[in-house]
Scaffold this active site. Structure first.
Site, PDB file in Angstrom:
ATOM      1  N   TYR A 113       0.841  -1.200   0.000  1.00 13.78           N
ATOM      2  CA  TYR A 113       0.000   0.000   0.000  1.00 13.78           C
ATOM      3  C   TYR A 113       0.876   1.250   0.000  1.00 13.78           C
ATOM      4  O   TYR A 113       0.562   2.247  -0.669  1.00 13.78           O
ATOM      5  CB  TYR A 113      -0.933  -0.012   1.212  1.00 13.78           C
ATOM      6  CG  TYR A 113      -1.911  -1.161   1.161  1.00 13.78           C
ATOM      7  CD1 TYR A 113      -3.113  -1.034   0.474  1.00 13.78           C
ATOM      8  CD2 TYR A 113      -1.635  -2.367   1.784  1.00 13.78           C
ATOM      9  CE1 TYR A 113      -4.015  -2.082   0.411  1.00 13.78           C
ATOM     10  CE2 TYR A 113      -2.532  -3.431   1.728  1.00 13.78           C
ATOM     11  CZ  TYR A 113      -3.712  -3.278   1.040  1.00 13.78           C
ATOM     12  OH  TYR A 113      -4.597  -4.324   0.968  1.00 13.78           O
ATOM     13  N   ASN A 136     -12.312  -0.852  -5.152  1.00 15.18           N
ATOM     14  CA  ASN A 136     -12.097  -1.145  -6.567  1.00 15.18           C
ATOM     15  C   ASN A 136     -13.287  -1.925  -7.130  1.00 15.18           C
ATOM     16  O   ASN A 136     -13.534  -3.053  -6.714  1.00 15.18           O
ATOM     17  CB  ASN A 136     -10.801  -1.951  -6.724  1.00 15.18           C
ATOM     18  CG  ASN A 136     -10.568  -2.456  -8.123  1.00 15.18           C
ATOM     19  OD1 ASN A 136     -11.197  -2.026  -9.079  1.00 15.18           O
ATOM     20  ND2 ASN A 136      -9.643  -3.396  -8.239  1.00 15.18           N
ATOM     21  N   CYS A 144      -6.091  -5.317  -7.880  1.00 16.61           N
ATOM     22  CA  CYS A 144      -5.929  -5.009  -6.459  1.00 16.61           C
ATOM     23  C   CYS A 144      -5.403  -6.219  -5.685  1.00 16.61           C
ATOM     24  O   CYS A 144      -4.860  -6.067  -4.591  1.00 16.61           O
ATOM     25  CB  CYS A 144      -7.221  -4.484  -5.862  1.00 16.61           C
ATOM     26  SG  CYS A 144      -8.647  -5.546  -6.104  1.00 16.61           S
ATOM     27  N   HIS A 145      -5.530  -7.415  -6.268  1.00 16.63           N
ATOM     28  CA  HIS A 145      -4.987  -8.609  -5.619  1.00 16.63           C
ATOM     29  C   HIS A 145      -3.457  -8.579  -5.561  1.00 16.63           C
ATOM     30  O   HIS A 145      -2.859  -9.309  -4.787  1.00 16.63           O
ATOM     31  CB  HIS A 145      -5.471  -9.888  -6.327  1.00 16.63           C
ATOM     32  CG  HIS A 145      -5.040  -9.996  -7.746  1.00 16.63           C
ATOM     33  ND1 HIS A 145      -5.734  -9.387  -8.779  1.00 16.63           N
ATOM     34  CD2 HIS A 145      -3.985 -10.630  -8.322  1.00 16.63           C
ATOM     35  CE1 HIS A 145      -5.138  -9.660  -9.923  1.00 16.63           C
ATOM     36  NE2 HIS A 145      -4.070 -10.410  -9.672  1.00 16.63           N
ATOM     37  N   GLU A 171      -0.649 -16.156 -11.187  1.00 23.10           N
ATOM     38  CA  GLU A 171       0.357 -15.282 -11.777  1.00 23.10           C
ATOM     39  C   GLU A 171       1.784 -15.716 -11.410  1.00 23.10           C
ATOM     40  O   GLU A 171       2.745 -15.066 -11.798  1.00 23.10           O
ATOM     41  CB  GLU A 171       0.111 -13.841 -11.339  1.00 23.10           C
ATOM     42  CG  GLU A 171      -1.202 -13.296 -11.866  1.00 23.10           C
ATOM     43  CD  GLU A 171      -1.396 -11.825 -11.570  1.00 23.10           C
ATOM     44  OE1 GLU A 171      -0.460 -11.151 -11.104  1.00 23.10           O
ATOM     45  OE2 GLU A 171      -2.517 -11.340 -11.821  1.00 23.10           O
TER      46      GLU A 171
END
Length: 186
Positions: A113, A136, A144-145, A171
């Site tokens: 953050y 979001n 946002c993950h 990912e």
């Protein structure tokens, strides 16, 4: 003379990544405006649309959303690493600045953050960045993950921490700590 009524198209998207539970996907004429994760209700979708697009007509229309669904499917299958979709962002200028910063986080990488606060040139706004991240409306596409605590802990996610973990693993990112909703270091 009254202006034309806004039409918002929606449908569901189901994938094993989300345990076969449906995501609700909505788009205006301008672009994708909402992905409601499985824990969200259709009533919440209606309320969000009503707030962001007053007097909009909500129309279920899978064909209209097929370009969005195809890219979501490709991402969830691990076949693509990015999205090329028009977006209709509905938020405050601060929220939109955070969401645009999130879209700059490369596939398979994370940021804290604090990193996002620095990206938007407001390093004191760490908690506000967390709030914008949580608001979001287009998770997955606006990744946002990919935001975790500064101490590498998984932090809150509107779809639940298991969904966040699955997206990060998809990912190829696994260097995080699972502590649930304990106190975080943003």
């Amino acid at each position: 003379m009254m202006g034309a009524q806004t039409e918002i198209y929606w449908t569901t998207f189901t994938h094993s990544l989300f345990n076969g539970l449906p995501l609700q996907v909505a788009a205006s004429e301008r672009g994708l405006c909402l992905i409601a994760l499985p824990d969200d209700t259709h009533m919440n979708l209606k309320l969000w649309i009503g707030k962001k697009f007053p007097n909009a007509k909500l129309i279920e229309h899978q064909n209209r959303l097929s370009p969005y669904l195809e890219q979501l499917q490709s991402y969830c299958e691990g076949e693509s690493t990015s999205f090329e979709l028009p977006l209709d962002l509905q938020g405050t200028s601060f929220q939109i600045s955070v969401w645009k910063a999130l879209m700059k986080i490369p596939f398979g990488q994370i940021r804290s953050y604090y990193d996002i606060a620095k990206m938007i040139q407001n390093p004191q706004a760490v908690r506000a960045v967390g709030s914008a991240n949580g608001a979001n409306p287009i998770p997955i596409v606006i990744p946002c993950h990919r935001v975790i605590g500064k101490n590498s802990t998984l932090t809150g996610y509107s779809g639940g921490l298991q969904a966040k973990e699955k997206l990060l693993r998809l990912e190829g990112y696994c260097d995080y700590t699972v502590l649930g909703h304990a106190r975080f270091d943003f």
